[in-house]
Enzyme design. Structure first.
Site, PDB file in Angstrom:
ATOM      1  N   ASP A   1      16.440   6.279 -13.563  1.00  0.00           N
ATOM      2  CA  ASP A   1      16.171   7.314 -12.562  1.00  0.00           C
ATOM      3  C   ASP A   1      15.810   6.707 -11.202  1.00  0.00           C
ATOM      4  OD1 ASP A   1      15.684   9.931 -11.642  1.00  0.00           O
ATOM      5  OD2 ASP A   1      13.545   9.672 -12.000  1.00  0.00           O
ATOM      6  N   ASP A   2      15.060   5.617 -11.214  1.00  0.00           N
ATOM      7  CA  ASP A   2      14.604   5.027  -9.950  1.00  0.00           C
ATOM      8  C   ASP A   2      15.755   4.404  -9.175  1.00  0.00           C
ATOM      9  OD1 ASP A   2      11.721   5.505 -10.322  1.00  0.00           O
ATOM     10  OD2 ASP A   2      12.055   4.272 -12.078  1.00  0.00           O
TER      11      ASP A   2
ATOM     12  N   TYR B   1       3.616  16.665 -10.529  1.00  0.00           N
ATOM     13  CA  TYR B   1       4.512  15.569 -10.144  1.00  0.00           C
ATOM     14  C   TYR B   1       3.873  14.868  -8.952  1.00  0.00           C
ATOM     15  CZ  TYR B   1       9.210  13.544  -9.536  1.00  0.00           C
ATOM     16  OH  TYR B   1      10.279  12.696  -9.431  1.00  0.00           O
TER      17      TYR B   1
ATOM     18  N   ASN C   1       6.437   6.712  -2.885  1.00  0.00           N
ATOM     19  CA  ASN C   1       5.464   7.609  -3.510  1.00  0.00           C
ATOM     20  C   ASN C   1       4.274   6.809  -4.028  1.00  0.00           C
ATOM     21  OD1 ASN C   1       7.201   9.910  -3.317  1.00  0.00           O
ATOM     22  ND2 ASN C   1       8.365   9.094  -5.033  1.00  0.00           N
TER      23      ASN C   1
ATOM     24  N   GLU D   1      12.313   4.911 -16.640  1.00  0.00           N
ATOM     25  CA  GLU D   1      11.507   5.346 -15.498  1.00  0.00           C
ATOM     26  C   GLU D   1      10.406   4.340 -15.210  1.00  0.00           C
ATOM     27  OE1 GLU D   1      12.311   8.524 -14.017  1.00  0.00           O
ATOM     28  OE2 GLU D   1      11.103   7.636 -12.441  1.00  0.00           O
ATOM     29  N   ASP D   2      10.299   3.949 -13.973  1.00  0.00           N
ATOM     30  CA  ASP D   2       9.175   3.156 -13.484  1.00  0.00           C
ATOM     31  C   ASP D   2       8.932   1.867 -14.271  1.00  0.00           C
ATOM     32  OD1 ASP D   2       9.117   5.210 -11.727  1.00  0.00           O
ATOM     33  OD2 ASP D   2       7.024   5.736 -12.000  1.00  0.00           O
TER      34      ASP D   2
ATOM     35  N   ASN E   1      13.488  13.415  -3.160  1.00  0.00           N
ATOM     36  CA  ASN E   1      12.938  12.947  -4.430  1.00  0.00           C
ATOM     37  C   ASN E   1      13.958  13.167  -5.541  1.00  0.00           C
ATOM     38  OD1 ASN E   1      11.338  12.969  -6.997  1.00  0.00           O
ATOM     39  ND2 ASN E   1       9.722  12.475  -5.530  1.00  0.00           N
TER      40      ASN E   1
ATOM     41  N   ARG F   1       5.642  -0.321 -13.076  1.00  0.00           N
ATOM     42  CA  ARG F   1       5.740   0.037 -11.647  1.00  0.00           C
ATOM     43  C   ARG F   1       5.639   1.560 -11.550  1.00  0.00           C
ATOM     44  NH1 ARG F   1       8.154   3.553  -9.340  1.00  0.00           N
ATOM     45  NH2 ARG F   1      10.323   3.011  -9.085  1.00  0.00           N
TER      46      ARG F   1
ATOM     47  N   LYS G   1       7.853  13.946 -15.689  1.00  0.00           N
ATOM     48  CA  LYS G   1       9.311  14.031 -15.505  1.00  0.00           C
ATOM     49  C   LYS G   1       9.905  15.037 -16.491  1.00  0.00           C
ATOM     50  CE  LYS G   1      10.168  10.712 -12.396  1.00  0.00           C
ATOM     51  NZ  LYS G   1      11.019  10.770 -11.214  1.00  0.00           N
TER      52      LYS G   1
HETATM   53  N1  LIG Z   1      11.619   9.329  -3.496  1.00  0.00           N
HETATM   54  C1  LIG Z   1      12.043   9.010  -4.689  1.00  0.00           C
HETATM   55  O1  LIG Z   1      12.706   9.785  -5.393  1.00  0.00           O
HETATM   56  C2  LIG Z   1      11.708   7.665  -5.235  1.00  0.00           C
HETATM   57  C3  LIG Z   1      10.809   6.860  -4.617  1.00  0.00           C
HETATM   58  N2  LIG Z   1      10.523   5.632  -5.124  1.00  0.00           N
HETATM   59  C4  LIG Z   1       9.474   4.875  -4.464  1.00  0.00           C
HETATM   60  O2  LIG Z   1      10.007   3.737  -3.840  1.00  0.00           O
HETATM   61  C5  LIG Z   1       9.024   2.727  -3.840  1.00  0.00           C
HETATM   62  C6  LIG Z   1       9.657   1.444  -4.321  1.00  0.00           C
HETATM   63  O3  LIG Z   1      10.098   1.609  -5.633  1.00  0.00           O
HETATM   64  P1  LIG Z   1      11.101   0.536  -6.279  1.00  0.00           P
HETATM   65  O4  LIG Z   1      12.258   0.307  -5.416  1.00  0.00           O
HETATM   66  O5  LIG Z   1      11.357   0.977  -7.656  1.00  0.00           O
HETATM   67  O6  LIG Z   1      10.158  -0.748  -6.304  1.00  0.00           O
HETATM   68  P2  LIG Z   1      10.583  -2.259  -6.361  1.00  0.00           P
HETATM   69  O7  LIG Z   1       9.388  -3.013  -6.728  1.00  0.00           O
HETATM   70  O8  LIG Z   1      11.816  -2.426  -7.170  1.00  0.00           O
HETATM   71  O9  LIG Z   1      10.972  -2.582  -4.841  1.00  0.00           O
HETATM   72  C7  LIG Z   1      10.062  -2.642  -3.793  1.00  0.00           C
HETATM   73  C8  LIG Z   1      10.740  -3.406  -2.676  1.00  0.00           C
HETATM   74  O10 LIG Z   1       9.967  -3.292  -1.503  1.00  0.00           O
HETATM   75  C9  LIG Z   1       9.849  -4.586  -0.927  1.00  0.00           C
HETATM   76  N3  LIG Z   1       8.683  -4.626  -0.063  1.00  0.00           N
HETATM   77  C10 LIG Z   1       7.378  -4.670  -0.399  1.00  0.00           C
HETATM   78  N4  LIG Z   1       6.610  -4.704   0.687  1.00  0.00           N
HETATM   79  C11 LIG Z   1       7.448  -4.689   1.745  1.00  0.00           C
HETATM   80  C12 LIG Z   1       7.262  -4.719   3.138  1.00  0.00           C
HETATM   81  N5  LIG Z   1       6.045  -4.797   3.681  1.00  0.00           N
HETATM   82  N6  LIG Z   1       8.350  -4.679   3.944  1.00  0.00           N
HETATM   83  C13 LIG Z   1       9.579  -4.611   3.425  1.00  0.00           C
HETATM   84  N7  LIG Z   1       9.822  -4.581   2.104  1.00  0.00           N
HETATM   85  C14 LIG Z   1       8.763  -4.622   1.274  1.00  0.00           C
HETATM   86  C15 LIG Z   1       9.808  -5.520  -2.101  1.00  0.00           C
HETATM   87  O11 LIG Z   1      10.101  -6.871  -1.738  1.00  0.00           O
HETATM   88  C16 LIG Z   1      10.891  -4.903  -2.971  1.00  0.00           C
HETATM   89  O12 LIG Z   1      12.162  -5.320  -2.575  1.00  0.00           O
HETATM   90  C17 LIG Z   1       7.877   3.230  -4.694  1.00  0.00           C
HETATM   91  O13 LIG Z   1       6.855   3.698  -3.867  1.00  0.00           O
HETATM   92  C18 LIG Z   1       8.453   4.378  -5.448  1.00  0.00           C
HETATM   93  O14 LIG Z   1       7.510   5.379  -5.722  1.00  0.00           O
HETATM   94  C19 LIG Z   1      11.144   5.129  -6.222  1.00  0.00           C
HETATM   95  C20 LIG Z   1      12.036   5.891  -6.886  1.00  0.00           C
HETATM   96  C21 LIG Z   1      12.348   7.242  -6.485  1.00  0.00           C
HETATM   97  C1  LIG Z   2      10.011   9.626  -7.837  1.00  0.00           C
HETATM   98  C2  LIG Z   2      10.028   8.417  -8.624  1.00  0.00           C
HETATM   99  O1  LIG Z   2      10.737   8.332  -9.599  1.00  0.00           O
HETATM  100  C3  LIG Z   2       9.206   7.302  -8.236  1.00  0.00           C
HETATM  101  O2  LIG Z   2       8.568   7.348  -7.192  1.00  0.00           O
HETATM  102  O3  LIG Z   2       9.171   6.334  -8.995  1.00  0.00           O
HETATM  103 MG   LIG Z   3      10.179   6.730 -10.849  1.00  0.00          MG
END
Ligand SMILES: NC(=O)C1=CN([C@@H]2O[C@H](COP(=O)(O)OP(=O)(O)OC[C@H]3O[C@@H](n4cnc5c(N)ncnc54)[C@H](O)[C@@H]3O)[C@@H](O)[C@H]2O)C=CC1
Ligand SMILES: CC(=O)C(=O)O
Ligand SMILES: [Mg+2]
Length: 627
Positions: free
Chosen positions: A316-317, A150, A458, A293-294, A502, A203, A221
């Site tokens: 999931d996201d 993962y 991530n 997912e993604d 996570n 993504r 996953k």
């Molecule tokens: N810890 C966890 O369980 C999870 C973590 N994530 C992580 O969250 C991150 C974002 O994922 P999503 O929300 O799905 O992507 P997304 O593309 O939907 O959203 C990204 C957001 O960040 C903003 N952004 C980009 N650069 C920026 C900056 N310099 N300052 C402020 N805002 C900025 C964008 O405008 C957008 O609103 C990824 O790295 C993903 O791996 C996502 C899902 C689960």
């Molecule tokens: C953990 C997860 O789903 C993500 O980073 O997109």
């Molecule tokens: Mg994801």
């Protein structure tokens, strides 16, 4: 006795009227395929069925094929009797090994690799070779192996997918298969799929558009579905929807394995996804769980809105991430003594994860008795263009973001926003590495006795700050968690082991509850329930070591508790379709779990004349005598 034609047909006799799958004689399959009008036609060929659900079925596979089949293979754990009966005696060295001995060997083998990607490849190879050993190895060593199967290593595996691709794991459905998605689904050899994890690779973690290389994510996953929640692997199907990629690098990369074209968008894309959803239901039934997912931001929200009440689906996201973050915030109340509604939140990022979390925070505040307008006023969201304000130009703010926009002067810099609005909670889900600068962290520490900082992006390389930076710049007072794991940090003679915020803490348990109950829709409440269940499991000792989450070694129990809560909710709300409602939910769920130990490999047909009356796994003297 073992010639294959004689065995076709026995299954229905043994299984009686219980849930099962018809076996098809290969000769009739070949005939059907030959007369088929399209190259997509296929028959449901099952070469073997040892245990389907709780039903004991005869093995069809003997000889070298038995060893080559990862679902049947036990390596040197085959007994002498099994080796002889299966016709594999002599095909392996003389030594017999227990599963425990094999697990020791796996540990030695995986530890010999220094590079995480090589460990990933070893594990992928193990899964292709001996599925039971693979899942038992994951189950027993989840703390060490989750960072491999993962995040963060799965991210690297996706980036190198063209190089490391070996054997098919999951279905690739390309936009060229329009009109034939159902036929492609029929090519998947497992007939009893209950859960699909699907991505279109747009993504992948915070790594952007990886196209078909994103397959590593649904595979990873779903490996956690089994390793963390005990969902049977044959019930899980990873799917990669390949509509092209907009990554110039991949389109130019000779190793890229996906369609070499720009992404199909608009009606053509939407119709294709519609066809996929309909085909899944037609093939596997209306309660098949479909985990999105993604996907890219726009599509993720659109599809959730479109499908959440018409299919058994969740994103999931958006939703899984919301639940894990809100669980962390519930747990943090025990440190700060502050309710959600008494906190000010700043989100860095206003995408799937951030909007999902913010929306569930609002729900949690309403749950505390605050009205929605007040709840929304506590949340400040920042995206790549700065603070979400009501004066934003059309096209720079989406419908899901609008309700969080504030009627204030625009501010671009996160640093200024944190200084001005003095949040108690700072949550990063931006995929923008390092944006929680020392200055921002120091401001959080200056304004809060115990500042809460989540760097959820991530993989590790995309985290908004490292654990070390968070602790160092707050004099060790930060309440921290991150999406990918960080090693412990020692500061002022105290060692902190931050937890992993996570969604892996959430989605396996939700999936188990949903699948077991045959739930047809997944309401938002299920994620708030999951968040509370996870938070309730956090002990004082976890908080003391700096974690808002239970240790990964107890994540199986977390999944079970979430599944129990989901099960109770599903029956209470009339969402379940599996009857009768079980009295003891936990025992009932446990009965349905994957057996992480080896099953007997003795073909039931061989033993059948001596024990004719068993029909279920529980009744089977053969199987109940196993470990
Ligand atoms: N810890 C966890 O369980 C999870 C973590 N994530 C992580 O969250 C991150 C974002 O994922 P999503 O929300 O799905 O992507 P997304 O593309 O939907 O959203 C990204 C957001 O960040 C903003 N952004 C980009 N650069 C920026 C900056 N310099 N300052 C402020 N805002 C900025 C964008 O405008 C957008 O609103 C990824 O790295 C993903 O791996 C996502 C899902 C689960
Ligand atoms: C953990 C997860 O789903 C993500 O980073 O997109
Ligand atoms: Mg994801």
């Amino acid at each position: 006795m073992f010639s294959r034609p004689n065995l076709y047909g026995n299954l229905t006799k043994i299984c009686g009227n219980m849930r099962t799958t018809a076996l098809v004689n290969p000769s009739s399959v070949t005939a059907a395929a030959a007369s088929s009008p399209t190259p997509y036609s296929n028959a449901n060929v099952r070469q073997y069925h040892e245990v389907v659900g709780d039903i004991v079925c005869p093995s069809q596979v003997r000889g070298i094929d038995h060893i080559r089949d990862p679902r049947l293979n036990k390596g040197l754990a085959f007994t002498l009797e099994e080796r002889q009966i299966l016709g594999i005696h002599g095909l392996q060295p003389a030594r017999f090994k227990t599963m425990e001995e094999q697990l020791e060997l796996c540990k030695i083998a995986v530890n010999r690799y220094m590079e995480p990607l090589n460990k990933y490849l070893y594990l992928a190879d193990l899964a292709d070779r001996n599925e039971h050993l693979y899942f038992r190895f994951l189950y027993d060593n989840i703390e060490d192996l989750m960072p491999i199967v993962y995040t963060p290593t799965v991210g690297l595996a996706c980036q190198r997918f063209g190089l490391i691709y070996r054997r098919p794991r999951g279905l690739f459905i390309t936009v060229n298969d329009r009109g034939h998605v159902f036929d492609i689904l029929r090519n998947w050899p497992e007939p009893d799929v209950r859960a699909i994890c699907v991505t279109d690779g747009e993504r992948i973690l915070g790594l952007g558009d990886l196209g078909a290389n994103g397959m590593g994510i649904p595979v990873g996953k779903l490996a956690l579905y089994t390793a963390l929640a005990g969902i049977k692997p044959h019930q899980c199907l990873p799917v990669l929807i390949d509509v092209g990629t907009n990554s110039y690098d991949l389109l130019e990369d000779p190793l890229y394995v996906g369609l070499r074209q720009k992404r199909v968008i608009g009606k053509e894309y939407d119709d294709f996804i519609d066809e996929f959803m309909e085909a899944v239901v037609k093939r596997y039934g209306q309660n098949t769980l479909i985990q999105f997912e993604d996907f890219g931001n726009q599509n993720a929200f659109r599809f959730l809105d479109k499908f959440r009440n018409t299919y058994c689906t969740f994103n999931d996201d958006i939703q899984g991430t919301a639940a894990v973050a809100v669980a962390g915030l519930y747990a943090s109340k025990r440190i700060t003594n502050r309710n959600f509604a008494d906190s000010t939140f700043v989100f860095a990022g206003a995408g799937e994860a951030a909007i999902g979390i913010a929306s569930l925070c609002v729900k949690a505040m309403v749950d505390e008795g605050v009205d929605e307008k007040t709840a929304l006023s506590k949340i400040w969201m920042v995206d790549i263009d700065g603070l979400l304000t009501t004066t934003r130009k059309k096209g720079t703010i989406s419908t899901h973001q609008t309700k969080f926009a504030k009627d204030v002067e625009p501010l671009d810099k996160l640093e200024d926003i944190v200084t001005k609005y003095k949040p108690n909670v700072l949550i990063g889900a931006s995929a923008a590495a390092g944006i929680f600068t020392p200055k921002i962290l120091q401001t959080m520490a200056a304004n809060n006795e115990r500042p809460i900082v989540f760097a959820l992006s991530n993989p590790t390389s995309k985290a908004e700050c490292t654990a070390e930076q968070a602790y160092q710049n707050t004099d060790g007072r930060v309440v921290f968690s991150s999406g990918s794991p960080f090693p412990p940090v020692t500061i002022n003679n105290k060692t902190f082991t931050p937890g992993q915020g996570n969604n892996a803490y959430i989605f396996p348990g939700v999936a188990l509850g949903v699948i077991a109950t045959g739930t047809h829709h997944i309401p938002e409440d299920m994620f708030l329930i999951s968040a509370k269940e996870l938070a309730n499991f956090v002990e004082q000792s976890d908080l003391d070591r700096g974690s808002l989450y239970p240790p990964l070694k107890s994540i199986h129990e977390v999944s079970m508790r979430i599944a129990c809560a989901i099960t109770s909710y599903a029956y209470k709300e009339g969402l379940a379709s599996t009857y009768p409602e079980p009295e003891c939910k936990r025992e009932w769920l446990k009965e349905q779990l994957y057996n992480f130990n080896y099953e007997s490999s003795m073909p039931v047909t061989w033993a059948w004349p001596r024990m004719p009356y068993f029909k279920t796994r529980k009744d089977s003297p053969l199987l109940s005598s196993m470990k």
